[in-house]
Motif scaffolding. Structure first.
Motif, PDB file in Angstrom:
ATOM      1  N   LEU A  67      -9.214 -23.056  64.391  1.00  0.00           N
ATOM      2  CA  LEU A  67     -10.462 -22.674  63.745  1.00  0.00           C
ATOM      3  C   LEU A  67     -10.307 -22.720  62.224  1.00  0.00           C
ATOM      4  CD1 LEU A  67     -13.263 -21.868  64.677  1.00  0.00           C
ATOM      5  CD2 LEU A  67     -12.566 -19.490  64.555  1.00  0.00           C
ATOM      6  N   GLN A  68      -9.139 -22.330  61.741  1.00  0.00           N
ATOM      7  CA  GLN A  68      -8.891 -22.371  60.296  1.00  0.00           C
ATOM      8  C   GLN A  68      -8.864 -23.806  59.779  1.00  0.00           C
ATOM      9  OE1 GLN A  68      -8.941 -19.666  58.331  1.00  0.00           O
ATOM     10  NE2 GLN A  68      -8.931 -21.139  56.662  1.00  0.00           N
ATOM     11  N   ASP A  69      -8.341 -24.748  60.572  1.00  0.00           N
ATOM     12  CA  ASP A  69      -8.364 -26.163  60.174  1.00  0.00           C
ATOM     13  C   ASP A  69      -9.796 -26.658  59.998  1.00  0.00           C
ATOM     14  OD1 ASP A  69      -5.591 -26.355  60.265  1.00  0.00           O
ATOM     15  OD2 ASP A  69      -5.569 -27.121  62.330  1.00  0.00           O
ATOM     16  N   LEU A  70     -10.674 -26.260  60.915  1.00  0.00           N
ATOM     17  CA  LEU A  70     -12.072 -26.676  60.813  1.00  0.00           C
ATOM     18  C   LEU A  70     -12.743 -26.115  59.576  1.00  0.00           C
ATOM     19  CD1 LEU A  70     -13.276 -26.337  64.528  1.00  0.00           C
ATOM     20  CD2 LEU A  70     -12.708 -28.425  63.296  1.00  0.00           C
ATOM     21  N   ILE A  71     -12.400 -24.881  59.221  1.00  0.00           N
ATOM     22  CA  ILE A  71     -12.972 -24.269  58.019  1.00  0.00           C
ATOM     23  C   ILE A  71     -12.393 -24.921  56.768  1.00  0.00           C
ATOM     24  CG2 ILE A  71     -13.088 -22.129  56.683  1.00  0.00           C
ATOM     25  CD1 ILE A  71     -13.169 -20.633  59.403  1.00  0.00           C
ATOM     26  N   THR A  72     -11.077 -25.128  56.741  1.00  0.00           N
ATOM     27  CA  THR A  72     -10.425 -25.723  55.569  1.00  0.00           C
ATOM     28  C   THR A  72     -10.927 -27.133  55.306  1.00  0.00           C
ATOM     29  OG1 THR A  72      -8.447 -24.410  56.036  1.00  0.00           O
ATOM     30  CG2 THR A  72      -8.194 -26.284  54.551  1.00  0.00           C
ATOM     31  N   GLU A  73     -11.073 -27.914  56.348  1.00  0.00           N
ATOM     32  CA  GLU A  73     -11.521 -29.305  56.198  1.00  0.00           C
ATOM     33  C   GLU A  73     -13.048 -29.415  56.143  1.00  0.00           C
ATOM     34  OE1 GLU A  73      -9.603 -32.072  55.862  1.00  0.00           O
ATOM     35  OE2 GLU A  73      -7.782 -30.839  55.870  1.00  0.00           O
ATOM     36  N   GLU A  74     -13.726 -28.268  56.114  1.00  0.00           N
ATOM     37  CA  GLU A  74     -15.182 -28.173  55.994  1.00  0.00           C
ATOM     38  C   GLU A  74     -15.939 -28.841  57.146  1.00  0.00           C
ATOM     39  OE1 GLU A  74     -16.175 -29.508  52.061  1.00  0.00           O
ATOM     40  OE2 GLU A  74     -15.400 -27.672  51.154  1.00  0.00           O
ATOM     41  N   TYR A  75     -15.385 -28.734  58.342  1.00  0.00           N
ATOM     42  CA  TYR A  75     -16.120 -29.164  59.531  1.00  0.00           C
ATOM     43  C   TYR A  75     -17.123 -28.080  59.943  1.00  0.00           C
ATOM     44  CZ  TYR A  75     -13.254 -33.293  60.293  1.00  0.00           C
ATOM     45  OH  TYR A  75     -12.649 -34.522  60.167  1.00  0.00           O
ATOM     46  N   ILE A  76     -16.767 -26.819  59.672  1.00  0.00           N
ATOM     47  CA  ILE A  76     -17.705 -25.714  59.839  1.00  0.00           C
ATOM     48  C   ILE A  76     -17.630 -24.855  58.588  1.00  0.00           C
ATOM     49  CG2 ILE A  76     -17.623 -25.656  62.364  1.00  0.00           C
ATOM     50  CD1 ILE A  76     -15.725 -23.316  62.216  1.00  0.00           C
ATOM     51  N   LYS A  77     -18.684 -24.062  58.357  1.00  0.00           N
ATOM     52  CA  LYS A  77     -18.729 -23.223  57.165  1.00  0.00           C
ATOM     53  C   LYS A  77     -17.833 -22.002  57.320  1.00  0.00           C
ATOM     54  CE  LYS A  77     -23.305 -24.462  55.592  1.00  0.00           C
ATOM     55  NZ  LYS A  77     -24.621 -23.969  55.194  1.00  0.00           N
ATOM     56  N   ASN A  78     -17.333 -21.540  56.203  1.00  0.00           N
ATOM     57  CA  ASN A  78     -16.455 -20.372  56.202  1.00  0.00           C
ATOM     58  C   ASN A  78     -17.211 -19.106  56.565  1.00  0.00           C
ATOM     59  OD1 ASN A  78     -14.165 -18.836  55.876  1.00  0.00           O
ATOM     60  ND2 ASN A  78     -14.333 -18.712  53.665  1.00  0.00           N
ATOM     61  N   ASP A  79     -18.510 -19.047  56.246  1.00  0.00           N
ATOM     62  CA  ASP A  79     -19.275 -17.842  56.534  1.00  0.00           C
ATOM     63  C   ASP A  79     -19.743 -17.764  57.981  1.00  0.00           C
ATOM     64  OD1 ASP A  79     -21.087 -19.893  56.349  1.00  0.00           O
ATOM     65  OD2 ASP A  79     -22.517 -18.816  55.105  1.00  0.00           O
ATOM     66  N   ALA A  80     -19.408 -18.776  58.771  1.00  0.00           N
ATOM     67  CA  ALA A  80     -19.754 -18.738  60.196  1.00  0.00           C
ATOM     68  C   ALA A  80     -18.763 -17.820  60.897  1.00  0.00           C
ATOM     69  CB  ALA A  80     -19.708 -20.147  60.789  1.00  0.00           C
TER      70      ALA A  80
END
Length: 103
Positions: A67-80
């Motif tokens: 999940l952190q990889d998706l946030i770091t690479e901006e696949y999903i937003k951090n505020d989600a």
């Protein structure tokens, strides 16, 4: 000479308030039930969206993300933060996304 004023009597107003109270008593539990249903549907949609982003990440990077990889690479937003019903999203080692209750 009598004044012929038109208006509501106290009894009529009390009957109207009684009818409004009964309608509220009937509708409030239904609204609460539907709110839970809406939050569950929102969670299902969020899980499907994250699953699609996991698949996109796998195609781009050739590995299963966290999940952190998706946030770091901006696949999903951090505020989600997770589902509207309070569940959090987790990704297993094979890339399957599930919503779990956090303690």
């Amino acid at each position: 000479m009598l004044n012929n004023e038109k208006g509501f009597t106290l009894i009529e107003m009390m009957i109207v308030m009684l009818v409004i109270s009964i309608l509220l008593i009937i509708t409030i539990p239904n609204v609460a039930k539907h709110n839970t249903n809406i939050n569950n549907k929102g969670c299902e949609a969020y899980v499907k969206m994250v699953q699609a982003q996991v698949q996109a990440y796998e195609m781009d990077k050739n590995k299963v993300p966290t999940l952190q990889d998706l946030i770091t690479e901006e696949y999903i937003k951090n505020d989600a933060k997770g589902c509207p019903n309070g569940k959090t999203v987790s990704i297993d080692s094979s890339g399957n996304v599930t919503a779990v209750v956090t303690p």
